[in-house]
Write an enzyme that holds these catalytic residues in place. Structure first.
Site, mmCIF file in Angstrom:
data_model
loop_
_atom_site.group_PDB
_atom_site.id
_atom_site.type_symbol
_atom_site.label_atom_id
_atom_site.label_comp_id
_atom_site.label_asym_id
_atom_site.label_seq_id
_atom_site.Cartn_x
_atom_site.Cartn_y
_atom_site.Cartn_z
ATOM 1 N N ARG A 138 -0.088 2.605 13.237
ATOM 2 C CA ARG A 138 -0.879 1.452 12.778
ATOM 3 C C ARG A 138 -0.804 1.210 11.280
ATOM 4 N NH1 ARG A 138 -4.047 5.728 13.561
ATOM 5 N NH2 ARG A 138 -5.760 6.031 12.078
ATOM 6 N N HIS A 139 -0.003 2.011 10.567
ATOM 7 C CA HIS A 139 0.160 1.817 9.122
ATOM 8 C C HIS A 139 1.588 1.440 8.765
ATOM 9 C CE1 HIS A 139 -3.497 4.400 8.997
ATOM 10 N NE2 HIS A 139 -3.802 3.620 7.986
ATOM 11 N N GLU A 185 0.470 4.145 0.847
ATOM 12 C CA GLU A 185 -0.131 5.209 1.650
ATOM 13 C C GLU A 185 0.966 6.040 2.298
ATOM 14 O OE1 GLU A 185 -2.415 2.711 4.152
ATOM 15 O OE2 GLU A 185 -4.119 2.622 2.773
ATOM 16 N N SER A 222 -11.288 -6.332 7.538
ATOM 17 C CA SER A 222 -12.330 -5.647 6.795
ATOM 18 C C SER A 222 -12.882 -6.677 5.826
ATOM 19 C CB SER A 222 -11.674 -4.468 6.066
ATOM 20 O OG SER A 222 -12.643 -3.608 5.564
ATOM 21 N N ARG A 241 -1.216 -6.394 12.799
ATOM 22 C CA ARG A 241 -2.073 -5.636 13.716
ATOM 23 C C ARG A 241 -2.598 -6.519 14.850
ATOM 24 N NH1 ARG A 241 -5.946 -1.070 10.900
ATOM 25 N NH2 ARG A 241 -4.252 0.278 10.197
ATOM 26 N N ARG A 255 0.847 -1.195 0.000
ATOM 27 C CA ARG A 255 0.000 0.000 0.000
ATOM 28 C C ARG A 255 0.880 1.241 0.000
ATOM 29 N NH1 ARG A 255 -5.337 -1.613 2.314
ATOM 30 N NH2 ARG A 255 -5.646 -3.563 1.191
ATOM 31 N N GLU A 281 -9.129 -1.536 14.075
ATOM 32 C CA GLU A 281 -9.561 -2.378 12.956
ATOM 33 C C GLU A 281 -8.453 -3.361 12.603
ATOM 34 O OE1 GLU A 281 -10.149 -0.332 9.137
ATOM 35 O OE2 GLU A 281 -9.516 -2.251 8.290
#
Lengths: 427, 427
Positions: B210-211, B204, B353, B401, B202, B350
């Site tokens: 948390r990423h 991002e 998902s 996570r 990812r 989270e």
């Protein structure tokens, strides 16, 4: 009503049941229609009224009475009372799945991958692949290896050379991992024995039946070894366990290919490269080209020799020349022109490569220099060896090549759900 | 002599044994020297003569007599007769491993990763991660899922958006997989139930606790479901099995963090998003910002509510708005503004998902149009739905996570051997 799995339908004999699956075939006998319905556990014949609208390929929920039927494979058939088509085929299938063999050329097989996989014989390849993954993981844990996951985006190329893909990583340039080599070696200093199942990326421009540009590597590395034979012995044990488990749970899939898996020997033959070259020349009058470690035809003959002489599908070839092995391979003490590196052949194809590695910092730095490997970008790997990494070795094994050889598939691409080659990025 | 594992040293009581491991600590009492030697199965105290040259951190082979010692954890100590240093520490360790806690800041911890991992408390994280991988794979197989491996180099971006990395693929441009989403959905039409453990990339730009930009996804997809609750129920079963196995085999590692893993409930609470928003406002007087599905503080409070009210570490939140979920998510029949999508929170974060997906071709195409998703490059995915893909759903779960939350780690990066973030590509 709870779903009844077709594979366990005999438990519902004389009772109503709800099955869910795909209509694999339809036979229309006038007033009466027979559906062959398939779920992931088996198939069953369902008798339905001719008024019911359903087509081959549709996904259905069927409720009905389960009756004994000695002729049926599952021992039962069903009288379908309520048929609900939950997902409709809106186009005719472009390939015919009803034949015993698909007989598609490789390009068509792969272009229609999501449909060709519905054929039992194609599907069987990946049920065996599932067993392969399962059995590797279990064998490794039984041998006390810890599973690790290492990054696939790297600051610099692992194995050097030109065979790596470049990634744009924010404002930096990165590469895709050609192997977990450095990471697994570094982790020997922590966990002693580690394994990884992960993606390997090779930007090799080859377009052959045994190369792809992305595959799943079964890697391992182990510490406190005495020599390279500690590594080959461990891989031997692992293979034996794997093949036992695949044979036990996968015979119905192997049967589709008429394969009887032989037992893996307790001691797979282990022969030095120089030796096997001599043998191949004497036994088969084939001279392996000068300079090459061993060419594909030479590998085939080495495999033949293992079969003829030892009745083994496998053979380890050891002591590859220093010039052909990567810089981290341990040179032999008695002959620095040779290394403690090995390949493992399965039916004459290399499926694994490994060896003992250099564990002393000074020796590693010297060997890099001698090989002309640039230390830049490798500092964190090289520096680790300042802190007493034990003598160690390991292997990298190509998961898909094992399946290719096991089933005598023509191309490795048949053993990959969605293979990547120079020309193929889709699907 | 065969290697004796320190964890099984009591079997050698009264006999000679050969141990292999690292010198973890040295106590010098003048004439006599005590070494604490560690291998991957345990530690033992070895008495050696002061003349022996050995340093903390060295890798050694030691032969000696094993004697009973009631005070020792292993029940034995060894009188070291022959000490061979097989790999020497040539530099002082830059960090002190002898303390109960390393107390390093995150950057230092990760920069010295190969050394900080030698600390038992840091190592424990990855022994638990190993158990996590093992328990997921086993739970999934017990639930009849087939393991698949799908490509990570793609012709076009899976989830669209801008969060993908570009790869130069020979003369083409490719992207790294943001998830195995399309492939696992397509494989439902073949195997019904599939799972994958694989790398997820990812792009991002977030720099948070948390990423990360590369992680290991625990994915699954299952066919012939009635609704999204078939998916949440299956995930519930899988989590329960996983946590039972981790608790059973990992207690010694959990102890280092003073963690008592509670049982996963048979029915994890499952609450609609609109509902939990109301509850959070009423119970905790916090209003989740308009427009956001649920913000991190809202997630924390939802986790607190699950704990306070149901004594559950987990909570499913369902029915996320159509505008917030990807195009393949099934809209609700009774309210198309809502979807059959869910998130799973663990201690208020989270970790997964998922949801029910659209399985009808026409509906999928219409939803893509409505969302403004370009069909270009997705043909092989979209076309698959012409051939009766059954109703299905699944999840994507972040493996790291789970470990972060389990051990209450400050950053997810502590739960990854070699994490990748915007700034970090090395080691």
């Amino acid at each position: 009503m709870e779903r009844a799995l077709i594979g366990k339908i005999s438990e519902y004999e004389g009772k109503e049941a709800l099955i869910k699956g795909r209509v694999f075939n339809i036979r229309n006998l006038g007033n009466i229609v027979f559906l062959v319905v398939q779920d992931y556990t088996g198939t069953i014949q369902v008798v339905v009224d001719k008024s019911i609208e359903v087509k081959t390929g549709d996904a259905v929920f069927i409720t009905g009475l389960v009756k004994k039927d000695a002729r049926a494979k599952s021992g039962c058939e069903m009288k379908g009372e309520k048929v609900e088509v939950v997902s409709k085929n809106i186009e005719e299938l472009p390939i015919d799945l009803s034949k015993d063999d698909l007989n598609l050329n490789l390009v068509t097989l792969l272009d229609y991958r999501t449909l060709s996989l519905r054929h039992p014989k194609v599907q069987a390849i990946f049920k065996l692949y599932d067993l392969l993954l399962k059995s590797y993981e279990r064998a490794m844990r039984e041998c006390d290896f810890t599973e690790i996951k290492t990054p696939k985006i790297l600051g610099s190329a692992t194995e050097g050379g030109a065979n790596f893909f470049k990634v744009k990583y924010f404002d930096k340039e990165a590469t895709l991992a050609q192997s977990p080599q450095f990471y697994k070696q570094m982790m020997v200093g922590v966990f002693e024995r580690v394994f990884e199942v992960g993606s390997v990326f090779r930007a090799e421009p080859h377009f052959t039946t045994r190369h792809v540009n992305e595959y799943i590597g079964l890697d391992a590395e182990m510490g406190y070894i005495n020599d390279l034979y500690d590594v080959t012995k461990t891989l031997n044990i692992v293979l034996k366990k794997m093949f036992e488990e695949i044979k036990k749970d996968g015979q119905s899939y192997l049967d589709l290919y008429n394969i009887e898996l032989p037992e893996v020997l307790d001691e797979i033959p282990c022969i030095k490269l120089a030796e096997i070259k001599k043998i191949i020349k004497e036994e088969y009058e084939y001279e392996i080209p000068e300079g090459a470690d061993i060419d594909p035809h030479g590998e085939e003959l080495a495999g033949k020799y293992a079969k003829d002489k030892f009745n083994s599908d496998f053979i380890f070839i050891t002591h590859y020349p220093w010039s052909d092995r990567p810089f981290y391979t341990m040179p032999c003490k008695d002959n620095p022109e040779e290394t403690c590196g090995f390949d493992l052949l399965y039916k004459g194809l290399e499926i694994a490569s490994g060896g003992q590695r250099i564990h002393q910092y000074d020796e590693l730095v010297a060997n890099m220099k001698k090989k002309g490997v640039r230390a830049e970008g490798m500092e964190s790997y090289v520096d680790t060896f300042k802190y007493a990494i034990p003598p160690h070795g390991g292997w990298g094994m190509g998961s898909e090549r094992i399946i290719k050889q096991m089933l005598n598939l023509e191309s490795i691409k048949e053993a990959i759900l969605f293979p990547r080659d120079v020309k193929r990025l889709i699907p």
